[in-house]
Design an enzyme around this catalytic site. Structure first.
Site, PDB file in Angstrom:
ATOM      1  N   GLY A   1     -18.595   6.242   6.116  1.00 52.58           N
ATOM      2  CA  GLY A   1     -17.915   4.933   6.156  1.00 52.58           C
ATOM      3  C   GLY A   1     -17.169   4.743   7.465  1.00 52.58           C
ATOM      4  O   GLY A   1     -16.122   4.096   7.515  1.00 52.58           O
TER       5      GLY A   1
ATOM      6  N   TYR B   1     -11.668  -1.464  -8.697  1.00 53.18           N
ATOM      7  CA  TYR B   1     -11.315  -0.642  -7.535  1.00 53.18           C
ATOM      8  C   TYR B   1     -10.238   0.386  -7.911  1.00 53.18           C
ATOM      9  O   TYR B   1     -10.360   1.577  -7.613  1.00 53.18           O
ATOM     10  CB  TYR B   1     -10.827  -1.575  -6.417  1.00 53.18           C
ATOM     11  CG  TYR B   1     -10.308  -0.903  -5.172  1.00 53.18           C
ATOM     12  CD1 TYR B   1     -11.136  -0.158  -4.347  1.00 53.18           C
ATOM     13  CD2 TYR B   1      -8.967  -1.046  -4.800  1.00 53.18           C
ATOM     14  CE1 TYR B   1     -10.651   0.429  -3.185  1.00 53.18           C
ATOM     15  CE2 TYR B   1      -8.479  -0.470  -3.632  1.00 53.18           C
ATOM     16  CZ  TYR B   1      -9.322   0.268  -2.837  1.00 53.18           C
ATOM     17  OH  TYR B   1      -8.841   0.848  -1.677  1.00 53.18           O
TER      18      TYR B   1
HETATM   19  P1  NAD Z   1     -13.857  -0.804   4.813  1.00 47.52           P
HETATM   20  O1  NAD Z   1     -14.416  -1.649   3.739  1.00 47.52           O
HETATM   21  O2  NAD Z   1     -13.334  -1.459   6.029  1.00 47.52           O
HETATM   22  O3  NAD Z   1     -14.925   0.276   5.262  1.00 47.52           O
HETATM   23  C1  NAD Z   1     -15.685   0.973   4.327  1.00 47.52           C
HETATM   24  C2  NAD Z   1     -16.975   1.388   5.014  1.00 47.52           C
HETATM   25  O4  NAD Z   1     -17.783   2.052   4.036  1.00 47.52           O
HETATM   26  C3  NAD Z   1     -17.789   0.209   5.562  1.00 47.52           C
HETATM   27  O5  NAD Z   1     -18.073   0.399   6.919  1.00 47.52           O
HETATM   28  C4  NAD Z   1     -19.051   0.208   4.700  1.00 47.52           C
HETATM   29  O6  NAD Z   1     -20.212  -0.163   5.418  1.00 47.52           O
HETATM   30  C5  NAD Z   1     -19.111   1.672   4.276  1.00 47.52           C
HETATM   31  N1  NAD Z   1     -19.894   1.851   3.053  1.00 47.52           N
HETATM   32  C6  NAD Z   1     -19.952   1.051   1.971  1.00 47.52           C
HETATM   33  N2  NAD Z   1     -20.827   1.535   1.095  1.00 47.52           N
HETATM   34  C7  NAD Z   1     -21.335   2.677   1.631  1.00 47.52           C
HETATM   35  C8  NAD Z   1     -22.286   3.619   1.206  1.00 47.52           C
HETATM   36  N3  NAD Z   1     -22.926   3.486   0.039  1.00 47.52           N
HETATM   37  N4  NAD Z   1     -22.550   4.676   1.998  1.00 47.52           N
HETATM   38  C9  NAD Z   1     -21.927   4.815   3.195  1.00 47.52           C
HETATM   39  N5  NAD Z   1     -21.028   3.939   3.657  1.00 47.52           N
HETATM   40  C10 NAD Z   1     -20.739   2.873   2.888  1.00 47.52           C
HETATM   41  O7  NAD Z   1     -12.734   0.113   4.136  1.00 47.52           O
HETATM   42  P2  NAD Z   1     -11.471   0.776   4.840  1.00 47.52           P
HETATM   43  O8  NAD Z   1     -10.368  -0.195   4.769  1.00 47.52           O
HETATM   44  O9  NAD Z   1     -11.832   1.393   6.124  1.00 47.52           O
HETATM   45  O10 NAD Z   1     -11.144   1.880   3.744  1.00 47.52           O
HETATM   46  C11 NAD Z   1     -11.444   3.251   3.904  1.00 47.52           C
HETATM   47  C12 NAD Z   1     -10.870   3.988   2.714  1.00 47.52           C
HETATM   48  O11 NAD Z   1      -9.453   3.759   2.642  1.00 47.52           O
HETATM   49  C13 NAD Z   1     -11.425   3.534   1.360  1.00 47.52           C
HETATM   50  O12 NAD Z   1     -11.494   4.640   0.490  1.00 47.52           O
HETATM   51  C14 NAD Z   1     -10.382   2.578   0.854  1.00 47.52           C
HETATM   52  O13 NAD Z   1     -10.369   2.495  -0.542  1.00 47.52           O
HETATM   53  C15 NAD Z   1      -9.118   3.229   1.373  1.00 47.52           C
HETATM   54  N6  NAD Z   1      -8.001   2.304   1.485  1.00 47.52           N
HETATM   55  C16 NAD Z   1      -7.997   1.314   2.429  1.00 47.52           C
HETATM   56  C17 NAD Z   1      -6.912   0.458   2.514  1.00 47.52           C
HETATM   57  C18 NAD Z   1      -6.852  -0.643   3.524  1.00 47.52           C
HETATM   58  O14 NAD Z   1      -5.903  -1.455   3.478  1.00 47.52           O
HETATM   59  N7  NAD Z   1      -7.778  -0.722   4.464  1.00 47.52           N
HETATM   60  C19 NAD Z   1      -5.829   0.611   1.632  1.00 47.52           C
HETATM   61  C20 NAD Z   1      -5.895   1.603   0.665  1.00 47.52           C
HETATM   62  C21 NAD Z   1      -6.968   2.464   0.624  1.00 47.52           C
HETATM   63  N1  SER Z   2      -6.113  -2.778   1.132  1.00 49.79           N
HETATM   64  C1  SER Z   2      -6.748  -2.392  -0.098  1.00 49.79           C
HETATM   65  C2  SER Z   2      -7.176  -3.574  -0.882  1.00 49.79           C
HETATM   66  O1  SER Z   2      -6.497  -4.567  -0.778  1.00 49.79           O
HETATM   67  C3  SER Z   2      -5.797  -1.562  -0.924  1.00 49.79           C
HETATM   68  O2  SER Z   2      -6.420  -0.421  -1.315  1.00 49.79           O
HETATM   69  O3  SER Z   2      -8.122  -3.487  -1.588  1.00 49.79           O
END
Ligand code: NAD
Ligand code: SER
Length: 319
Positions: A8, A142
């Site tokens: 990812g 989620y």
């Molecule tokens: P994002 O959606 O920006 O990126 C996720 C990436 O995963 C994307 O590039 C997508 O193409 C890839 N992906 C989706 N399905 C896939 C698959 N089957 N195989 C391989 N890759 C795949 O998410 P993010 O914000 O970078 O989040 C990263 C992690 O952090 C996640 O676990 C998310 O739950 C967690 N998180 C993010 C936030 C936030 O605010 N960004 C907050 C809490 C938790």
């Molecule tokens: N930024 C994330 C969302 O809003 C929190 O995990 O889904």
């Protein structure tokens, strides 16, 4: 921890975390992977692989090819998109996660890091200064996958001795890569629209207050936990991490300090109910005690940096 696979890697967090990991561990030692990697991406400076993490054999093949000993799995369907397609959210957030754990276990890897989220909490969780150990009854798919992911991580630690680490990120705010369909996306979109249009229509109400974190702190938290001595960790897959907490109204006021005629109005949609189910603020004393977590950015420091960087993009015609 010599060769790291980031799954990812093209997302909001992965696109920045991967580059920092390459600075810390060496460009050739950090493999970026995602469903598809855009040509011209900064990730092209080092090894890259196309990978659907729902395919366990593909994870195993890439891991063998690069002698991977550490996996960071960031692949996920976030909260808002997850409500549009709950079965896909389960498939990616759980099945790809089990695949990661299984490959890591079979290959006797050093460690796996997988983020959780404030979405693991729900409306029955204490809202303010939410404790590390508390009620986990999320109302989104989620959030359900995040609780299951935390429990699976701890299960692999106890049952198989696999070193699994995870942290409950708050909403992450950044200016490099747009967020991927979460509820906290408004806290990024507001800065882009402030620069482009000097106004923003928010999809949650003015008083909505959530825990948030600026990307440099997110990267620091992730790498600090990744590098922490396993023996000092009492928790594993579920560390609360906090940085700041603000309402949308306070966020708009922060922008007005640097852009006085900025204006905001409100048109709450289905994401309001998701935001309302999450905490206002987070008690991260376990992370502070066990691996010395400490954030650097507050709201105004973040606002200044976000506006500065998004204005540069705007001037270059990139947005
Ligand atoms: P994002 O959606 O920006 O990126 C996720 C990436 O995963 C994307 O590039 C997508 O193409 C890839 N992906 C989706 N399905 C896939 C698959 N089957 N195989 C391989 N890759 C795949 O998410 P993010 O914000 O970078 O989040 C990263 C992690 O952090 C996640 O676990 C998310 O739950 C967690 N998180 C993010 C936030 C936030 O605010 N960004 C907050 C809490 C938790
Ligand atoms: N930024 C994330 C969302 O809003 C929190 O995990 O889904």
């Amino acid at each position: 921890m010599k060769n790291i696979l980031v799954i990812g890697a093209c997302g909001q967090i992965g696109s920045e975390l991967t580059l920092q990991l390459r600075k810390d561990f060496g460009i050739q030692n950090v493999v970026a992977s995602d469903l598809c990697i855009k040509a011209g991406s900064a990730l092209e400076e080092g090894p890259m692989e196309t990978l659907d993490a729902r395919d366990r054999n593909a994870i195993a093949e890439i891991s063998k090819k690069y002698n991977i000993d550490t996996i960071i799995n960031l692949a996920a369907i976030l909260s808002a998109n997850g409500e549009k397609n709950p079965s896909l959210a389960w498939d990616v957030n759980i099945n790809a996660l089990i695949n990661t754990f299984e490959v890591a276990r079979e290959m006797k890897m050093d460690r796996v890091l997988v983020p959780s989220s404030i979405a693991a909490f729900g409306p029955t969780t204490p809202r303010e200064n939410t404790p590390q150990e508390t009620i986990l009854e999320p109302t989104t798919m989620y959030g359900i996958t995040k609780v299951a992911g935390e429990l699976l991580g701890d299960y692999y630690v106890k049952k198989y001795g696999l070193d699994v680490r995870g942290l409950r990120y708050p909403g992450i705010i950044s200016h490099e890569t747009l967020p991927g369909g979460g509820t906290t996306d408004y806290a990024v979109a507001i800065y882009y629209d402030a620069v482009k249009f000097n106004k923003y229509t928010c999809f949650v109400s003015a008083e909505t207050r959530l825990p948030m974190m600026y990307m440099p702190d997110c990267i620091k938290a992730t790498i600090d936990l990744l590098k922490a001595d396993f023996d000092t960790l009492k928790h594993h897959a579920n560390f609360n991490v906090g940085a700041m907490s603000f309402s949308v109204d306070e966020l708009a006021e922060s922008i007005k300090k640097y852009q006085p005629d900025f204006s905001i109005d409100y048109a709450p949609d289905y994401r309001q109910a998701i935001a309302d189910s999450w905490p206002d603020s987070i008690d991260d004393s376990a992370a502070r005690a066990e691996w010395d977590w400490k954030p650097a950015f507050d709201l105004d420091a973040m606002t200044q940096d976000m506006l500065k960087n998004i204005r540069i993009k705007h001037e270059k015609g990139l947005i």
